[in-house]
Design a protein around this motif. Structure first.
Motif, mmCIF file in Angstrom:
data_model
loop_
_atom_site.group_PDB
_atom_site.id
_atom_site.type_symbol
_atom_site.label_atom_id
_atom_site.label_comp_id
_atom_site.label_asym_id
_atom_site.label_seq_id
_atom_site.Cartn_x
_atom_site.Cartn_y
_atom_site.Cartn_z
ATOM 1 N N PRO A 21 0.804 -1.239 0.000
ATOM 2 C CA PRO A 21 0.000 0.000 0.000
ATOM 3 C C PRO A 21 0.828 1.275 0.000
ATOM 4 C CG PRO A 21 -0.903 -1.586 1.551
ATOM 5 C CD PRO A 21 0.389 -2.164 1.069
ATOM 6 N N LEU A 22 2.046 1.229 0.536
ATOM 7 C CA LEU A 22 2.872 2.437 0.606
ATOM 8 C C LEU A 22 3.189 3.016 -0.773
ATOM 9 C CD1 LEU A 22 4.413 4.454 2.309
ATOM 10 C CD2 LEU A 22 6.366 2.898 2.310
ATOM 11 N N PRO A 23 3.719 2.245 -1.748
ATOM 12 C CA PRO A 23 3.967 2.836 -3.074
ATOM 13 C C PRO A 23 2.684 3.267 -3.786
ATOM 14 C CG PRO A 23 4.367 0.473 -3.114
ATOM 15 C CD PRO A 23 4.233 0.860 -1.675
ATOM 16 N N LYS A 24 1.561 2.623 -3.491
ATOM 17 C CA LYS A 24 0.306 3.055 -4.114
ATOM 18 C C LYS A 24 -0.131 4.414 -3.572
ATOM 19 C CE LYS A 24 -1.946 -0.936 -3.515
ATOM 20 N NZ LYS A 24 -3.027 -1.931 -3.648
ATOM 21 N N LEU A 25 0.033 4.614 -2.275
ATOM 22 C CA LEU A 25 -0.250 5.931 -1.716
ATOM 23 C C LEU A 25 0.738 6.974 -2.256
ATOM 24 C CD1 LEU A 25 -1.018 5.079 2.032
ATOM 25 C CD2 LEU A 25 -2.642 5.698 0.243
ATOM 26 N N ALA A 26 2.004 6.561 -2.413
ATOM 27 C CA ALA A 26 2.999 7.474 -2.976
ATOM 28 C C ALA A 26 2.654 7.842 -4.411
ATOM 29 C CB ALA A 26 4.387 6.834 -2.906
ATOM 30 N N LEU A 27 2.106 6.876 -5.166
ATOM 31 C CA LEU A 27 1.713 7.152 -6.548
ATOM 32 C C LEU A 27 0.579 8.159 -6.596
ATOM 33 C CD1 LEU A 27 1.927 6.554 -9.560
ATOM 34 C CD2 LEU A 27 0.391 4.604 -9.208
ATOM 35 N N MET A 28 -0.408 8.011 -5.721
ATOM 36 C CA MET A 28 -1.516 8.955 -5.698
ATOM 37 C C MET A 28 -1.048 10.357 -5.327
ATOM 38 S SD MET A 28 -5.148 8.748 -3.653
ATOM 39 C CE MET A 28 -4.344 8.743 -2.048
ATOM 40 N N LEU A 29 -0.208 10.454 -4.294
ATOM 41 C CA LEU A 29 0.320 11.756 -3.905
ATOM 42 C C LEU A 29 1.223 12.336 -4.983
ATOM 43 C CD1 LEU A 29 1.150 11.077 -0.141
ATOM 44 C CD2 LEU A 29 -0.792 12.341 -1.070
ATOM 45 N N GLY A 30 1.980 11.454 -5.674
ATOM 46 C CA GLY A 30 2.862 11.927 -6.737
ATOM 47 C C GLY A 30 2.103 12.512 -7.907
ATOM 48 N N ILE A 31 1.041 11.834 -8.336
ATOM 49 C CA ILE A 31 0.246 12.333 -9.461
ATOM 50 C C ILE A 31 -0.393 13.677 -9.118
ATOM 51 C CG2 ILE A 31 -1.799 11.888 -10.870
ATOM 52 C CD1 ILE A 31 -1.144 8.929 -10.739
ATOM 53 N N ASN A 32 -0.939 13.783 -7.916
ATOM 54 C CA ASN A 32 -1.576 15.037 -7.518
ATOM 55 C C ASN A 32 -0.565 16.158 -7.343
ATOM 56 O OD1 ASN A 32 -4.681 14.623 -6.753
ATOM 57 N ND2 ASN A 32 -3.604 12.751 -6.237
ATOM 58 N N THR A 33 0.632 15.833 -6.855
ATOM 59 C CA THR A 33 1.664 16.860 -6.704
ATOM 60 C C THR A 33 2.157 17.350 -8.058
ATOM 61 O OG1 THR A 33 2.367 15.846 -4.616
ATOM 62 C CG2 THR A 33 3.885 17.390 -5.665
ATOM 63 N N ILE A 34 2.379 16.434 -8.987
ATOM 64 C CA ILE A 34 2.803 16.831 -10.331
ATOM 65 C C ILE A 34 1.731 17.669 -11.002
ATOM 66 C CG2 ILE A 34 3.371 15.944 -12.636
ATOM 67 C CD1 ILE A 34 4.711 13.581 -11.303
ATOM 68 N N VAL A 142 -0.017 3.154 8.500
ATOM 69 C CA VAL A 142 0.644 2.609 9.684
ATOM 70 C C VAL A 142 2.101 2.280 9.378
ATOM 71 C CG1 VAL A 142 0.699 0.631 11.245
ATOM 72 C CG2 VAL A 142 -1.468 1.765 10.755
ATOM 73 N N THR A 143 2.382 1.869 8.135
ATOM 74 C CA THR A 143 3.757 1.554 7.746
ATOM 75 C C THR A 143 4.665 2.765 7.876
ATOM 76 O OG1 THR A 143 2.922 -0.093 6.190
ATOM 77 C CG2 THR A 143 5.194 0.624 5.893
ATOM 78 N N LEU A 144 4.115 3.961 7.703
ATOM 79 C CA LEU A 144 4.889 5.189 7.837
ATOM 80 C C LEU A 144 5.125 5.576 9.289
ATOM 81 C CD1 LEU A 144 3.155 7.324 5.050
ATOM 82 C CD2 LEU A 144 5.332 6.116 4.909
ATOM 83 N N ARG A 145 4.729 4.719 10.221
ATOM 84 C CA ARG A 145 4.897 4.951 11.660
ATOM 85 C C ARG A 145 4.049 6.125 12.142
ATOM 86 N NH1 ARG A 145 6.802 0.074 12.894
ATOM 87 N NH2 ARG A 145 8.670 -0.451 11.670
ATOM 88 N N LEU A 146 2.956 6.406 11.433
ATOM 89 C CA LEU A 146 2.041 7.439 11.871
ATOM 90 C C LEU A 146 1.032 6.844 12.846
ATOM 91 C CD1 LEU A 146 1.401 9.257 8.469
ATOM 92 C CD2 LEU A 146 2.921 9.949 10.325
ATOM 93 N N PRO A 147 0.400 7.669 13.670
ATOM 94 C CA PRO A 147 -0.568 7.151 14.646
ATOM 95 C C PRO A 147 -1.717 6.404 13.964
ATOM 96 C CG PRO A 147 0.014 9.420 15.159
ATOM 97 C CD PRO A 147 0.605 9.123 13.822
ATOM 98 N N TYR A 148 -2.167 5.346 14.618
ATOM 99 C CA TYR A 148 -3.264 4.563 14.043
ATOM 100 C C TYR A 148 -4.537 5.401 13.925
ATOM 101 C CZ TYR A 148 -6.513 0.756 13.177
ATOM 102 O OH TYR A 148 -7.461 -0.045 12.615
ATOM 103 N N ALA A 149 -4.737 6.350 14.846
ATOM 104 C CA ALA A 149 -5.919 7.208 14.770
ATOM 105 C C ALA A 149 -5.947 7.977 13.457
ATOM 106 C CB ALA A 149 -5.943 8.171 15.956
ATOM 107 N N LEU A 150 -4.770 8.467 13.019
ATOM 108 C CA LEU A 150 -4.694 9.183 11.750
ATOM 109 C C LEU A 150 -5.003 8.261 10.587
ATOM 110 C CD1 LEU A 150 -3.996 11.820 10.296
ATOM 111 C CD2 LEU A 150 -1.600 11.084 10.262
ATOM 112 N N ALA A 151 -4.490 7.030 10.643
ATOM 113 C CA ALA A 151 -4.781 6.058 9.590
ATOM 114 C C ALA A 151 -6.269 5.745 9.533
ATOM 115 C CB ALA A 151 -3.981 4.773 9.832
ATOM 116 N N PHE A 152 -6.902 5.630 10.687
ATOM 117 C CA PHE A 152 -8.333 5.342 10.727
ATOM 118 C C PHE A 152 -9.141 6.504 10.150
ATOM 119 C CE2 PHE A 152 -12.434 5.172 13.003
ATOM 120 C CZ PHE A 152 -12.864 3.922 12.583
#
Length: 276
Positions: A21-34, A142-152
């Motif tokens: 899921p991490l590279p897929k989230l990175a892809l979404m953020l990358g497309i929107n940033t570009i 969660v893989t990014l070590r962010l709080p689970y509440a934020l992920a939820f």
């Protein structure tokens, strides 16, 4: 075999399903940033073509994403009206308004570019949501070590988006069965008909918030404390490589835009024509 994503059922053999899921989230953020970096229309067309090609490679059914056309039409109308009536973009002036603004050829081109920007961001986000489940989003954050509440919270936000689109389709179909025609009349009259969808959608959204709250309380959910996980997502070298490539592409787009000026409006070859 297929599995349920945020929007559609997609084949388990899809290449994007094998990614973490991490590279897929990175892809979404990358497309929107570009999409936020680019200003020229031709690079937008190239980027949209690449995203559509990725849809094909990921085996996402195009039939289910046609409803996004309605959203794009509404956004396009709002963009054109706002720029035509309120902007002063230098160029060959086509019409002067009494309140001081004017319409030029660059006004129309800039409006078209903004529509392409929204289309790129819409397609990029839809691509990831069509190949990602709500569970994937939670584990990816969660893989990014962010709080689970934020992920939820992120998971609820993305899930609410897909539910909202389903509710919008149901309410719109119900109004059509009652005799409402969204395809006739002027832009203003059609916009007024669409605004009538807001009231039932707002009440449905509030009801779903209450139902989700009760469901969370009934399951004894808590955002604090140590959690256990049923599914495990292992990050492989391929996943890290894909994420690094996406970050590198965003950095290159930033350099082309702000250091070399290649992706600035109106962009090649239109800037040559404007210079003449």
């Amino acid at each position: 075999m297929s599995q349920r994503s945020m929007f559609v059922h997609i084949s388990k053999d899809s290449p994007l399903n094998s990614l973490h899921p991490l590279p897929k989230l990175a892809l979404m953020l990358g497309i929107n940033t570009i999409a936020l970096i680019i200003e020229a229309p031709i690079p937008f067309l190239v980027l949209i073509g690449l995203v559509l090609l990725t849809f094909k490679i990921a085996r996402v059914p195009f039939v289910r994403i046609w409803r996004l056309v309605i959203i794009l039409v509404i956004v396009s109308q709002a963009v054109i009206i706002s720029y035509v009536l309120t902007s002063k973009i230098p160029g060959h002036v086509l019409y002067h308004f009494p309140w001081g603004t004017y319409v030029s050829d660059m006004t129309l081109l800039f409006s078209f570019t903004m529509i392409l920007r929204y289309l790129t961001m819409l397609l990029g986000s839809t691509l990831i949501l069509c190949t990602t489940s709500d569970r994937d989003i939670t584990y990816g954050i969660v893989t990014l070590r962010l709080p689970y509440a934020l992920a939820f919270i992120f998971t609820l936000a993305f899930r609410s988006t897909s539910i909202f689109l389903d509710d919008y389709t149901k309410v719109r179909d119900a109004m059509i069965l009652r005799g409402t025609d969204f395809s006739r009349g002027s832009i203003i009259s059609r916009a007024r008909r669409y605004t009538k969808l807001l009231i039932p959608l707002i009440f449905i959204a509030l009801r779903r918030v209450v139902e989700s709250t009760y469901a969370v309380e009934a399951k004894g959910f808590a955002v604090t404390g140590k959690r256990t996980y049923l599914h495990k997502y292992g990050i492989r070298a391929r996943d890290l490589l894909v994420s690094l490539v996406i970050i590198l592409i965003v950095a290159v787009a930033f350099a082309l835009r702000y250091w070399l000026g290649i992706l600035t409006f109106p962009g090649w070859p239109l800037n040559i024509a404007v210079g003449r």
